[in-house]
Enzyme design. Sequence first.
Site, PDB file in Angstrom:
ATOM      1  N   ASP A  88       2.363  -3.366  -4.993  1.00 31.21           N
ATOM      2  CA  ASP A  88       1.818  -2.436  -6.307  1.00 31.21           C
ATOM      3  C   ASP A  88       2.196  -1.461  -6.078  1.00 31.21           C
ATOM      4  O   ASP A  88       2.209  -1.287  -4.642  1.00 31.21           O
ATOM      5  CB  ASP A  88       0.652  -3.122  -7.158  1.00 31.21           C
ATOM      6  CG  ASP A  88      -0.802  -2.800  -5.281  1.00 31.21           C
ATOM      7  OD1 ASP A  88       0.165  -3.157  -4.678  1.00 31.21           O
ATOM      8  OD2 ASP A  88      -1.036  -2.703  -5.833  1.00 31.21           O
ATOM      9  N   GLU A  89       1.840  -0.711  -7.134  1.00 32.03           N
ATOM     10  CA  GLU A  89       2.528   1.288  -7.243  1.00 32.03           C
ATOM     11  C   GLU A  89       2.784   1.842  -6.024  1.00 32.03           C
ATOM     12  O   GLU A  89       2.521   2.086  -5.444  1.00 32.03           O
ATOM     13  CB  GLU A  89       0.562   1.161  -7.382  1.00 32.03           C
ATOM     14  CG  GLU A  89      -0.055   0.460  -8.702  1.00 32.03           C
ATOM     15  CD  GLU A  89      -1.728   0.717  -8.829  1.00 32.03           C
ATOM     16  OE1 GLU A  89      -1.833   1.162  -9.988  1.00 32.03           O
ATOM     17  OE2 GLU A  89      -2.213   0.480  -7.985  1.00 32.03           O
ATOM     18  N   ALA A  90       4.418   1.616  -5.885  1.00 34.91           N
ATOM     19  CA  ALA A  90       4.976   1.724  -4.681  1.00 34.91           C
ATOM     20  C   ALA A  90       5.628   3.092  -5.589  1.00 34.91           C
ATOM     21  O   ALA A  90       7.001   3.250  -4.802  1.00 34.91           O
ATOM     22  CB  ALA A  90       5.636   0.794  -3.698  1.00 34.91           C
TER      23      ALA A  90
END
Length: 557
Positions: A359-361
């Site tokens: 997530d949220e890379a």
Amino acid sequence: MTKIKSNKDLLCGNNNFNRWLLLLHILFFNTLVILFQACQQKIGLFEPDDQIPQFPASTLIPLPVSYKSTDDLFNLSAETGIYIEPANEEIRDIGQYLADKLNPATGYEIQIQTASGIPTAGNIYLKTLNSEAGLGEEGYQLTITNNFITLVAYKPAGLFWGIQTIRQLLPSSIEYSTIQPGPWTLAGCTIRDYPRFSWRGAMLDVARHFFSVEDVKRYLDLMAYYKLNRFHLHLTDDQGWRIMIDSWPDLALTGGSTEVGGGMGGYYSKKEYADIVDFADQRYVVVVPEIDMPGHTNAALASYAQLNCNGMAPDLYTGTDVGFSSLCTDKEITYTFIDDVIREIAGLTTGSYIHIGGDEASLLGLIDYVEFITRIQTIVQSHGKQMIGWEEIAQTILDPSTITQHWYHDNLAISAAQQGVKVIMSPASRTYLDMKYDAFTPLGQSWAGYTDLQDAYTWDPVTQVNGLTDTDILGLEAPLWTETIETIDNIEFMAFPRLAGHAEIGWSPGTNRNWQEYKMRLAAHGGRLTAMDVDFYQSSKVPWYGLDEASQKVVYR
Ligand code: TNX
């Protein structure tokens, strides 16, 4: 002059003036009560037809698939035994679990017996029959008569879930850890029950704040009471690395040395982690470890300089921002590191899954991200496990055995389903246990909105995202992120009673789900949660009953 301190003083007084005063006092007070009740009904706090539900089916959460009541009554006594069949170790452990739940409040010393000959009255029978395949892996049939409690399942997990139903059919005082008066009666019934979804999970973030093995066990035990069967442990994030990896020990030693706010942090030794997995296994709960990557990795990057593209370790991080860290996907050492970590974690994990976050890379371009996830999927599979990732991984072409977890972006959940990849539903606005109940909740966040008990209960995993159908969905999971959560009391306050509602959504048939009906069953759990000493949120939308003095200790209201 004597002061009147109470009604008692007035009653004891012997002059007429005092008597008149008392009469006026009572009249005034009664009028106030009547006005108050009328107001409550008018503004809809309580429906006029609200009633305390009839004991006992109406106290069950999750609601069983079918329930038929009879006029029989079973009385649990000091002579009651738990007979098991077959008499193997696994069924014996299940029987002992039940005895351990019944003995403290009853004061009995209920023993495990092995069935031989004709069943004798007054006993509990636990049986697994390989022939009852219709009950499925987790289903059970429970029959309560004047003479017996008979619990039958196809597989041991079914017996374990049936035991939770037995607990909930007893008076709530059965959950106290000290001797209570009883009587310990159960109303006659036949229940046939099995889950709607195979994935009924809760996630705990032990990275933002660290929680002890004891806290984790407490959470697992409470999850099991509501028939939840997956425990997703978010073990790593920017603020902490919480598990010892022998080949990279500084991850835990350095990366585990702090937490949000700068506290001491901590990590699980391999022995402690194995103890958690074992405790969960005994409750038929599968542990799903998450090692978040390529983002949410500051704790790892701070522990080993060589994992950074510039070869320099950043400082440890104790704030609450997201999206600022990334593993260096161009360096081969990154994949050696991941392979070592996954191998060691897989070796400790009895379940089939490893969650890799994803997530949220935000620091990586899409091409690099996709290449990275594809390679990690191969690594996870090479260690004999199925990969799970947050829905961002659906930007990659995934193996059909991989699972995605929906939290925010509907289009990504749909991309997963279009590839034939199954989805676990964790929509933030419904299932995130770190969202505040309302504006007055002292803990938690509100970026996905406030989530009161009704919001958490009135949604369905199949209709939540337009375009998904029931074959796409494995089930649901309620995550508890812990940026603002520091103690087990905090965990209990945010998770309960919302988690009970999610458990029901995951287990019970989806038809006719109704908040008005559910809130009355939930009201009965006030007494149960109190008896278990759970510091739950006593929402004023629910007409709780069965609370006692102890519930006054609730820390956050
Ligand atoms: C989003 S959900 C996150 C977490 C935060 C959480 C706080 C997800 C995959 N990422 O990193 O802790 O919001 O509510």
